[in-house]
Motif scaffolding. Structure first.
Motif, PDB file in Angstrom:
ATOM      1  N   THR A  27      -3.520   2.139   2.789  1.00  0.00           N
ATOM      2  CA  THR A  27      -2.181   2.146   3.384  1.00  0.00           C
ATOM      3  C   THR A  27      -1.331   3.301   2.893  1.00  0.00           C
ATOM      4  OG1 THR A  27      -1.291   0.794   1.580  1.00  0.00           O
ATOM      5  CG2 THR A  27      -2.111  -0.367   3.531  1.00  0.00           C
ATOM      6  N   GLY A  28      -1.676   3.870   1.717  1.00  0.00           N
ATOM      7  CA  GLY A  28      -0.817   4.880   1.128  1.00  0.00           C
ATOM      8  C   GLY A  28       0.336   4.275   0.335  1.00  0.00           C
ATOM      9  N   THR A  29       0.453   2.946   0.358  1.00  0.00           N
ATOM     10  CA  THR A  29       1.455   2.278  -0.483  1.00  0.00           C
ATOM     11  C   THR A  29       0.748   1.776  -1.739  1.00  0.00           C
ATOM     12  OG1 THR A  29       2.635   1.523   1.476  1.00  0.00           O
ATOM     13  CG2 THR A  29       3.165   0.432  -0.610  1.00  0.00           C
ATOM     14  N   PRO A  30       1.116   2.330  -2.912  1.00  0.00           N
ATOM     15  CA  PRO A  30       0.384   1.940  -4.123  1.00  0.00           C
ATOM     16  C   PRO A  30       0.706   0.513  -4.539  1.00  0.00           C
ATOM     17  CG  PRO A  30       2.235   3.332  -4.681  1.00  0.00           C
ATOM     18  CD  PRO A  30       2.165   3.313  -3.183  1.00  0.00           C
ATOM     19  N   VAL A  31      -0.302  -0.175  -5.052  1.00  0.00           N
ATOM     20  CA  VAL A  31      -0.112  -1.545  -5.505  1.00  0.00           C
ATOM     21  C   VAL A  31       0.966  -1.607  -6.584  1.00  0.00           C
ATOM     22  CG1 VAL A  31      -2.034  -1.369  -7.144  1.00  0.00           C
ATOM     23  CG2 VAL A  31      -1.274  -3.604  -6.384  1.00  0.00           C
ATOM     24  N   SER A  32       1.081  -0.539  -7.379  1.00  0.00           N
ATOM     25  CA  SER A  32       2.078  -0.527  -8.448  1.00  0.00           C
ATOM     26  C   SER A  32       3.496  -0.535  -7.889  1.00  0.00           C
ATOM     27  CB  SER A  32       1.878   0.704  -9.331  1.00  0.00           C
ATOM     28  OG  SER A  32       1.822   1.858  -8.518  1.00  0.00           O
ATOM     29  N   GLN A  33       3.636  -0.154  -6.641  1.00  0.00           N
ATOM     30  CA  GLN A  33       4.970  -0.151  -6.016  1.00  0.00           C
ATOM     31  C   GLN A  33       5.133  -1.362  -5.093  1.00  0.00           C
ATOM     32  OE1 GLN A  33       6.140   3.585  -4.052  1.00  0.00           O
ATOM     33  NE2 GLN A  33       6.951   2.353  -2.362  1.00  0.00           N
ATOM     34  N   ALA A  34       4.098  -1.649  -4.278  1.00  0.00           N
ATOM     35  CA  ALA A  34       4.197  -2.739  -3.307  1.00  0.00           C
ATOM     36  C   ALA A  34       4.258  -4.085  -4.008  1.00  0.00           C
ATOM     37  CB  ALA A  34       2.999  -2.710  -2.360  1.00  0.00           C
ATOM     38  N   ASP A  35       3.528  -4.194  -5.117  1.00  0.00           N
ATOM     39  CA  ASP A  35       3.401  -5.497  -5.747  1.00  0.00           C
ATOM     40  C   ASP A  35       3.093  -5.319  -7.244  1.00  0.00           C
ATOM     41  OD1 ASP A  35       3.126  -8.157  -6.218  1.00  0.00           O
ATOM     42  OD2 ASP A  35       1.537  -8.505  -4.752  1.00  0.00           O
ATOM     43  N   PRO A  36       4.089  -4.804  -8.006  1.00  0.00           N
ATOM     44  CA  PRO A  36       3.817  -4.509  -9.424  1.00  0.00           C
ATOM     45  C   PRO A  36       3.368  -5.730 -10.210  1.00  0.00           C
ATOM     46  CG  PRO A  36       6.175  -4.292  -8.900  1.00  0.00           C
ATOM     47  CD  PRO A  36       5.457  -4.448  -7.612  1.00  0.00           C
ATOM     48  N   ASP A  47       3.066  10.218  -9.498  1.00  0.00           N
ATOM     49  CA  ASP A  47       4.003   9.137  -9.854  1.00  0.00           C
ATOM     50  C   ASP A  47       3.325   7.773  -9.754  1.00  0.00           C
ATOM     51  OD1 ASP A  47       5.941  11.000 -10.295  1.00  0.00           O
ATOM     52  OD2 ASP A  47       7.057  10.614  -8.431  1.00  0.00           O
ATOM     53  N   ASP A  48       2.442   7.607  -8.767  1.00  0.00           N
ATOM     54  CA  ASP A  48       1.712   6.341  -8.633  1.00  0.00           C
ATOM     55  C   ASP A  48       0.856   6.097  -9.873  1.00  0.00           C
ATOM     56  OD1 ASP A  48       2.757   6.296  -6.060  1.00  0.00           O
ATOM     57  OD2 ASP A  48       0.870   6.906  -5.094  1.00  0.00           O
ATOM     58  N   VAL A  49       0.229   7.167 -10.357  1.00  0.00           N
ATOM     59  CA  VAL A  49      -0.636   7.026 -11.521  1.00  0.00           C
ATOM     60  C   VAL A  49       0.191   6.667 -12.754  1.00  0.00           C
ATOM     61  CG1 VAL A  49      -2.390   8.142 -12.955  1.00  0.00           C
ATOM     62  CG2 VAL A  49      -2.245   8.697 -10.521  1.00  0.00           C
TER      63      VAL A  49
END
Lengths: 214, 214, 214, 214
Positions: free
Chosen positions: A140-149, A178-180
């Motif tokens: 999706t391009g939405t990182p799990v760390s952002q979508a669902d930390p 930043d995702d990493v």
């Protein structure tokens, strides 16, 4: 941080991406590796990059046709393997068998799973690391760390509750440095990524941007 | 002790065995239940015996053909279900999904597994109980508590290390009351058995012998 | 025409739909039947409707847990079974085994497949009938006879080329009487349908509309 | 006659066996080829031997992890692939998908099956060849042409009844030149073999003995 680039069956040049991973690895404290298809393992390993398999089967030498034998994967140059990727889900007994096969061949292991409960289960099988990848976020391009930390923190807790030695990686939707960083702040010791590098016009530039904040 | 009699697809009369289980249950402190095929659930439940399903699928109401829906199994009279029996091995993600489906329908759950590592994994998924059944002993008549007592103790330890609430059952090769007692002494809170009762000439006598030492 | 209503795991009352199918069957030259979940087979068969199973496993009496045994399904009242439905795809060797198991228990068989090539393959296995259901049309409400009439004609030709005795049914998207008539004009001897009846507010009315032009 | 040597996951040196197959191929009218593991394809193909894959998945370029992509297998040097080997049984829909994937990549195809009915089914899917391998004979050293010659003749008839162009190979238990000749007399145009060559102390001698009567 460990950054593992899964080439899947993308129409990329596996050697070109491997060389990019190898070269960027020399410029950063992060540890970079690449996981090509089985038929590409030798050519990729010959570049000198850290090479992983995408899968090994829960088998030994013997009468098996069309399987990935851990020893053959290791002999071709792999030093580790993914197991139970969301695109290659295995029976529980076979995850156990694949982890044992990989260990027999001195391959490092990352067992993937969907959610914290399954991460706890994966951690119980003696793998070196587990990777949490909510299926709904893959690609999706939405990182799990952002979508669902919470998923990442809960996965780290679930793994630690079962085996204090196991590392947790974070997959699904990672595409920027930043995702990493965000994954690391949530307790992950690495990330799995795929299209962000393998499908990039310039894989080297994509990797440099990814490791820059590390 | 919990004694769960799996009727598998044996050519027995499911109602006759169910009645035997029901009647012997009233004579003992042990808890007895029976797990018939899906097509027999209603008739078996109508006897008043505690009835379990042999399997539920990781699905919800919807477009699924040939699957066992937890709600339908419960409506037919089951109060619990086996999951991941060695003859019905599931993917890790599907064990998780089946446990969740069973809980949604208020079914008690027993997740089966081969060895202590997999028992730890099963315990991480929130099941009420786990059952250790080394595949090499199934149907042999040699109980795991005798052939390999360490497996039972290690399974109890593995489960407790992950979830202090989960019960451990012991399967494979149980056929006598002494086997059940031995399983209990190793830490098991119940047993799974099948042919010893389902294929007995006199299931009532077989059950009475089984629960006599309890 | 043969009209087989698959109840899948829909949240319908299986007995109420079965009674509707039974009653409408008496008003028409068409042959109507219903395929409930395994746990509902007995109650549905007791209505007197022609009852089919949704699946049988390629097994015999013995050590099998969580499987659908053809003999048990037949004993519960089924006279036929679907095999290899698109929601329950089987290995080729297991389709063969399931057809043989069904025949052993005197169950009529319908083997489902995606396209004309697979229909030819299914016809080679000795099934009584085959059903073509392009997966992309299932649940769309667009009948295959309208979206892609060549698929139905090609399936009829493929089946006839392999076994001149086998019937061809047409599934996917059937919801009106005109759809059934169109399927018949393309060479199909029956239809599979599901939500159009099972999820109808008034299943009797839905069935009456369906068989009206026949 | 076509002689395809499947190396399975045997502990042999794939390049040494490949060189033996290549060298003996130059001494005979028979056509010899070898099927190594995916990770060995490139090294084997570099010997100049005719190289086959053991399996390809029913996928295209894209998000697939741990799969064998037909294009990658072809790029590594394979000119054909086994599909649905008895150690890698596939769903009917996936055999169809794998045959199509192989054809897309210009790979020749051999679809394996257990018995004449399944051979008819396999022939309906457009494969170049089918191979009959009764599972009970695999690895026994008793050739199907001797243990059950009717199976070979019935398979040839079943295939011809569906597709007059498809070749039939014969597997299971082939180890001598007489076995190959017998298979040919029953209508087979080739044989699959494995341990007789791959596990031989001297693969060249084993192959020479095999092709000597041809």
């Amino acid at each position: 941080m460990f950054v593992l680039v899964n080439l899947k069956t993308y129409p990329c040049d596996p050697v070109a991406v491997a060389e990019a991973v190898r070269d960027v690895n020399e410029t950063t404290d992060a540890r970079l590796a690449v996981a090509p298809q089985a038929a590409h393992l030798e050519r990729v390993a010959e570049t000198g990059v850290e090479t992983w398999a995408q899968h090994v089967d829960p088998i030994d030498y013997g009468s098996n046709t069309g399987h990935a034998l851990a020893e053959s994967v290791a002999e071709a140059g792999a030093v580790g393997t993914l197991i139970n990727h969301s695109e290659q889900r295995l029976k529980l007994a076979d995850i156990d068998g694949s982890v044992q096969a990989a260990q027999r061949a001195d391959l490092e292991t990352v067992v993937c799973a969907n959610n914290p409960a399954q991460i706890g289960a994966a951690a119980a099988l003696g793998s070196d690391a587990v990777a949490v990848e909510p299926p709904e976020l893959i690609g999706t391009g939405t990182p799990v760390s952002q979508a669902d930390p919470d998923v990442v923190e809960d996965a780290v807790d679930a793994a630690a509750g079962v085996d204090s030695e196991v590392s947790v990686l974070c997959g699904a939707g990672i595409s920027t440095g930043d995702d990493v960083v965000a994954a690391g702040e949530l307790g992950a010791e690495g990330v799995l990524l795929a299209s962000g590098v393998a499908k990039a016009d310039d894989p080297t530039a994509a990797l440099e941007a990814l490791v820059d904040p590390l």
